[in-house]
Design an enzyme around this catalytic site. Structure first.
Site, mmCIF file in Angstrom:
data_model
loop_
_atom_site.group_PDB
_atom_site.id
_atom_site.type_symbol
_atom_site.label_atom_id
_atom_site.label_comp_id
_atom_site.label_asym_id
_atom_site.label_seq_id
_atom_site.Cartn_x
_atom_site.Cartn_y
_atom_site.Cartn_z
ATOM 1 N N HIS A 17 -8.587 -6.400 4.871
ATOM 2 C CA HIS A 17 -8.227 -5.618 6.044
ATOM 3 C C HIS A 17 -9.542 -5.174 6.666
ATOM 4 O O HIS A 17 -10.215 -4.281 6.152
ATOM 5 C CB HIS A 17 -7.373 -4.401 5.669
ATOM 6 C CG HIS A 17 -5.927 -4.712 5.508
ATOM 7 N ND1 HIS A 17 -4.978 -3.755 5.250
ATOM 8 C CD2 HIS A 17 -5.262 -5.890 5.578
ATOM 9 C CE1 HIS A 17 -3.778 -4.329 5.172
ATOM 10 N NE2 HIS A 17 -3.930 -5.617 5.364
ATOM 11 N N HIS A 57 -11.526 1.766 3.052
ATOM 12 C CA HIS A 57 -10.903 2.466 1.932
ATOM 13 C C HIS A 57 -11.848 2.760 0.770
ATOM 14 O O HIS A 57 -11.397 3.065 -0.336
ATOM 15 C CB HIS A 57 -9.705 1.656 1.417
ATOM 16 C CG HIS A 57 -8.510 1.747 2.287
ATOM 17 N ND1 HIS A 57 -7.271 1.284 1.928
ATOM 18 C CD2 HIS A 57 -8.348 2.268 3.535
ATOM 19 C CE1 HIS A 57 -6.398 1.500 2.902
ATOM 20 N NE2 HIS A 57 -7.043 2.095 3.896
ATOM 21 N N ASP A 59 -9.789 -3.269 1.889
ATOM 22 C CA ASP A 59 -9.898 -2.689 3.228
ATOM 23 C C ASP A 59 -11.253 -2.001 3.300
ATOM 24 O O ASP A 59 -11.526 -1.090 2.518
ATOM 25 C CB ASP A 59 -8.762 -1.691 3.445
ATOM 26 C CG ASP A 59 -8.735 -1.091 4.845
ATOM 27 O OD1 ASP A 59 -9.806 -0.643 5.310
ATOM 28 O OD2 ASP A 59 -7.652 -1.031 5.447
ATOM 29 N N LYS A 108 -7.014 2.625 -2.179
ATOM 30 C CA LYS A 108 -7.618 3.545 -1.223
ATOM 31 C C LYS A 108 -8.371 4.618 -1.992
ATOM 32 O O LYS A 108 -7.932 5.028 -3.072
ATOM 33 C CB LYS A 108 -6.541 4.192 -0.337
ATOM 34 C CG LYS A 108 -7.073 4.829 0.937
ATOM 35 C CD LYS A 108 -5.934 5.173 1.889
ATOM 36 C CE LYS A 108 -6.466 5.632 3.246
ATOM 37 N NZ LYS A 108 -5.382 5.904 4.205
ATOM 38 N N TRP A 156 0.866 -1.186 0.000
ATOM 39 C CA TRP A 156 0.000 0.000 0.000
ATOM 40 C C TRP A 156 0.898 1.229 0.000
ATOM 41 O O TRP A 156 1.903 1.274 0.721
ATOM 42 C CB TRP A 156 -0.909 0.047 1.229
ATOM 43 C CG TRP A 156 -1.653 1.355 1.304
ATOM 44 C CD1 TRP A 156 -2.768 1.702 0.604
ATOM 45 C CD2 TRP A 156 -1.306 2.512 2.095
ATOM 46 N NE1 TRP A 156 -3.144 2.993 0.897
ATOM 47 C CE2 TRP A 156 -2.260 3.520 1.804
ATOM 48 C CE3 TRP A 156 -0.277 2.795 2.983
ATOM 49 C CZ2 TRP A 156 -2.213 4.774 2.401
ATOM 50 C CZ3 TRP A 156 -0.233 4.054 3.567
ATOM 51 C CH2 TRP A 156 -1.199 5.027 3.289
ATOM 52 N N ASP A 164 -7.107 -4.236 10.545
ATOM 53 C CA ASP A 164 -6.339 -2.989 10.420
ATOM 54 C C ASP A 164 -7.075 -1.874 11.154
ATOM 55 O O ASP A 164 -7.928 -1.199 10.591
ATOM 56 C CB ASP A 164 -6.144 -2.616 8.951
ATOM 57 C CG ASP A 164 -5.204 -1.420 8.784
ATOM 58 O OD1 ASP A 164 -4.649 -0.969 9.795
ATOM 59 O OD2 ASP A 164 -5.042 -0.950 7.647
ATOM 60 N N ASP A 203 -10.490 3.835 11.004
ATOM 61 C CA ASP A 203 -9.842 2.667 11.613
ATOM 62 C C ASP A 203 -10.162 2.487 13.092
ATOM 63 O O ASP A 203 -9.264 2.382 13.931
ATOM 64 C CB ASP A 203 -8.325 2.751 11.413
ATOM 65 C CG ASP A 203 -7.923 2.442 9.977
ATOM 66 O OD1 ASP A 203 -8.559 1.575 9.366
ATOM 67 O OD2 ASP A 203 -6.985 3.072 9.471
ATOM 68 N N GLU A 262 -3.037 -2.988 -2.440
ATOM 69 C CA GLU A 262 -4.139 -2.390 -1.681
ATOM 70 C C GLU A 262 -4.483 -0.994 -2.175
ATOM 71 O O GLU A 262 -3.621 -0.118 -2.249
ATOM 72 C CB GLU A 262 -3.770 -2.332 -0.194
ATOM 73 C CG GLU A 262 -4.854 -1.731 0.681
ATOM 74 C CD GLU A 262 -4.451 -1.685 2.145
ATOM 75 O OE1 GLU A 262 -5.267 -1.213 2.966
ATOM 76 O OE2 GLU A 262 -3.319 -2.103 2.468
ATOM 77 N N ASP A 322 -12.248 6.377 6.576
ATOM 78 C CA ASP A 322 -11.154 5.488 6.990
ATOM 79 C C ASP A 322 -10.588 5.900 8.345
ATOM 80 O O ASP A 322 -9.432 6.293 8.455
ATOM 81 C CB ASP A 322 -10.061 5.510 5.917
ATOM 82 C CG ASP A 322 -8.978 4.484 6.195
ATOM 83 O OD1 ASP A 322 -9.292 3.440 6.774
ATOM 84 O OD2 ASP A 322 -7.817 4.744 5.835
#
Length: 419
Positions: A287, A263, A260, A229, A186, A327, A297, A227, A295
């Site tokens: 993820h 993302h 993810d 985003k 990434w 993640d 997280d 990955e 995002d």
């Protein structure tokens, strides 16, 4: 307490059997659910390259709760505590900035297997596999927002060499541990304002990936993932490694696409993407996170988005084609508590999926009985899943129910607050 759990399980077992679900088989299915634990929850994505571990490249951990791991020994102790509170057999996911550098300044285009050998040995002692990530952020050569797509040829070559070395390290990890190491790439590359030469940057990214991945390694040793985003902080107008870019690259080059669920646009569901991309690629990497505001997280909770991800995997028997990782990083609460709560939440989603009478639901769907399908899905929400989960934990010799809270509080008192 164990007798009460066993009694509750027997009742739950009968209730599930009444709708054609074998709870013992569902628990057995969980042995195939191996979650790769992201080491960066223990130290706020700091790493061990420098004393301060300052973040950049759209990465930010918020909070200053006491007990952050600042050494490899502390991180491993925290990881061992986490593993002791989780049922099943998990994996470790390590970023390149977490090498065992022994106080030596080692730039990222110089890292070697020797800097990660102690991690390999640790995983071997724990009886777990290990995954790896190139770290293309928080570095002076990424200060302008570009790494593999940089128009500064010296910087671009630097990052190509870093990824090359990370892939070689990953292959050796997989070879020594006897289980494939998933290497994920990434990058934070992008533009804060509207760029003119989008194509130029993406052509450079493709060139860099081709160069970095020129060496092929056996699939039983390592697997490449890329990955995407949607955007990042400071690169809001254009992300070079978009989903379209990486999906095309993965399909053309037989790589894993990393999905993810933080993302994408907030209305997109990664659970919906799994069956789409697996029509065209052999495997995917997940993820799993909780994007409260895009995002962000946050610690994973048992919500509908996570449940759809787990259900799609179990319903379609995709466990051997999906590599599951987490993640998230929260520095505002007990980091070990965040780790364990989030991982157990993800695991609960998979057990709930395994307790679904999928064949009956599909039969109702194909017969056009959409009311019946809806009603069954709703009634499943109040089935006694908790009793099955507690029994599973009891079988695995880990805390049941809320008992892990006390264990983490004691660890905080005995270990974290003394750092």
């Amino acid at each position: 307490m164990s007798e009460l759990i066993k009694k509750a399980y027997e009742i739950a077992k009968e209730q599930y059997a009444a709708i054609g679900v074998d709870t013992d088989a569902a628990i057995a299915k969980m042995k195939d659910v191996n979650i790769s634990l992201h080491c960066w929850q223990t130290d706020d994505v700091g790493g061990f390259e420098t004393a301060d571990g300052e973040l950049s490249g759209g990465i930010q951990a918020t909070g200053n709760y006491p007990g952050k791991a600042t050494t490899i020994e502390q991180m491993r102790a925290d990881l061992e505590k986490v593993l002791s509170l989780l049922p099943g057999k998990q994996r470790l996911n390590l970023h390149a900035i977490y090498g065992d550098f022994q106080g030596e300044k080692v730039d990222r285009n110089e890292i070697e297997v020797k800097h990660f050998q102690s991690w390999i040995d640790w995983c071997k002692a724990q009886g777990i596999g290990m995954d790896f990530n190139a770290t293309c952020f928080s570095h002076e050569r990424a200060a302008d927002g570009f790494t593999l797509s940089s128009k500064n040829e010296e910087n671009r070559k630097f990052w190509v060499e870093h990824v090359k070395r990370c892939r070689a390290i990953s292959a050796e990890i997989g070879k020594q541990l006897g289980t494939p190491c998933v290497h994920n790439t990434w990058i934070p590359d992008g533009s804060k304002d509207v760029p003119v030469d989008r194509n130029g940057y993406r052509a450079l990214l493709k060139k860099s990936l081709d160069e970095a991945m020129e060496t092929e390694y056996p699939k039983e040793q390592m697997k490449d993932a890329v990955e995407s985003k949607l955007f990042g902080i400071g690169v809001e107008s254009m992300t070079v490694g978009s989903h379209d870019f990486y999906l095309g690259y993965a399909i053309k080059n037989n790589k894993l696409i990393c999905l993810d669920n933080g993302h994408f646009h907030p209305t997109e569901q990664v659970g919906d993407k799994i069956s789409s991309v697996l029509q065209f690629v052999d495997e995917v990497l997940l993820h799993v996170t909780r994007p409260v505001r895009w995002d962000s997280d946050h610690v994973v909770t048992l919500n509908e988005d996570v449940q759809l991800i787990a259900s799609e995997i179990i319903r379609n028997d995709f466990l051997d084609r999906v590599n599951i990782g987490l993640d998230f990083f929260d520095a505002s609460i007990n980091r070990i508590g965040a780790y364990v709560t989030g991982t157990r939440a993800a695991m609960k989603a998979f057990l709930i999926a395994a307790l679904e009478p999928t064949k009956d639901l599909v039969a109702a769907e194909e017969a056009g009985k959409n009311f019946e399908r809806l009603a069954m899905l709703e009634e499943l929400k109040t089935m006694p899943f908790g009793a099955v989960w507690d029994y599973y934990c009891l079988q695995e010799g880990v805390p049941t129910g809320m008992d892990y809270i006390g264990e983490i509080q004691q660890y905080e008192k005995d270990v974290l607050l003394k750092r």
